[in-house]
Scaffold this motif. Structure first.
Motif: not given
Length: 328
Positions: A3, A38, A40, A98, A100-103, A197, A200
């Motif tokens: 993602s 996914r 965004k 945000l 945290a929701d992606y690779d 990761e 972040r």
């Protein structure tokens, strides 16, 4: 399969610029997001003039709402009004949760194009690098080649990241032909792909300095992130930063107005990070690499590195051997 979250800033001064940026975003997001399960695309749209605000909101709503096949539902635009210069990392700081929701997280200048860029090859050739970025080249340079070199050197300080330089020498041409990445201690912020990761972890720390975020200059973080990535990797088996010799088109919209005051603020940022107990240590390899490649073309870099590596004239040259002198 991974993602992807894309974060970028764009300034809008007039209707022509608005239409141009919308087309860029639609093309680039379409060409990239099809490779990800996914995806965004978050855009911080900064409108310069009050009388443009309603027009920008209307166009963004009609183009990115995703209510028809011609619209981009994966694009989300945050529209603000400001005639003043701004720090592009202020938007990144707001987007940290945000991540945290992606690779993967891509930070990209608005004028660095992805449409036409070999994105899938880039993902493959970056391998397991924590951070990666491509070379860049403007359309004028691609057409005019060496005729643009003198002008280009006045515009870009790091010639090492400019594609037109890489086609003139056997060792660099080979790296381009075979798409061999080079581990480096410094990647500029124009087009940078992060392990989400790590992004972040990194931005939570670096962007916690209010005096930096509140400023109007973005200099500094790209001097820190390569070494920070190497230290973040507990196993030590992942490259911190890879420069992947694929070429991203740079349309050079020159949205940042640079002058003496801008440069002075940039140096203030760098000094602020340098004086920080942790961040200052992260910057040391980038500073050392800057002394080797900053303001130099590839021939000058090769000559310097050959001396440091004690190579004979007939010896082959590997630029990563030189970069590892300051990374290790």
């Amino acid at each position: 399969e991974e993602s992807l979250l894309v974060l970028m800033n764009v300034r809008i001064r007039d209707t022509k610029g608005l239409k141009r940026e919308i087309e860029r975003i639609k093309q680039d997001s379409h060409d990239v997001c099809k490779f990800h399960r996914r995806c965004k695309w978050k855009v911080n749209v900064v409108v310069v003039h009050q009388d443009m605000l309603s027009s920008v909101r209307k166009h963004a709503s009609s183009e990115f709402s995703g209510t028809s096949e011609s619209q981009s539902s994966n694009v989300e635009a945050l529209i603000t009004l400001s005639a003043e210069p701004f720090n592009k990392f202020a938007f990144v700081e707001k987007s940290i949760p945000l991540m945290a929701d992606y690779d993967l997280v891509l930070l990209k200048d608005n004028d660095q194009r992805i449409s036409g860029f070999p994105w899938r090859t880039f993902l493959l050739q970056k391998k397991n690098a924590i951070i990666s970025g491509p070379l860049r080249q403007s359309a004028h340079e691609a057409l005019l080649g060496m005729a643009m070199e003198k002008q280009h050197m006045e515009l870009q300080y790091f010639q090492f990241h400019e594609a037109h330089e890489w086609f003139h020498y056997d060792w660099s041409s080979r790296l381009i032909t075979e798409v061999v990445p080079t581990e480096v201690p410094l990647l500029e912020m124009y087009f940078t792909l992060f392990d989400a990761e790590f992004a972040r972890y990194f931005f939570r720390q670096v962007l916690s300095m209010p005096e930096f975020i509140a400023g109007s200059n973005s200099w500094g973080p790209d001097y820190l992130w390569c070494q920070a990535a190497r230290e973040w990797d507990d196993d030590g088996d992942r490259p911190g930063c890879y420069l992947v010799p694929l070429v991203s088109s740079h349309e050079n919209s020159q949205q940042i107005e640079k002058g003496d005051a801008f440069v002075a603020k940039g140096h203030e940022n760098i000094d602020r990070f340098k004086n920080h107990p942790k961040f200052g240590k992260w910057m040391k390899p980038a500073f050392a690499w800057n002394r080797i490649v900053g303001g130099k073309n590839l021939l000058q870099i090769e000559r310097y590195c050959r001396g440091k590596l004690k190579l004979k004239k007939e010896d082959s040259f590997d630029v990563q051997s030189c970069s590892m002198l300051v990374i290790k």
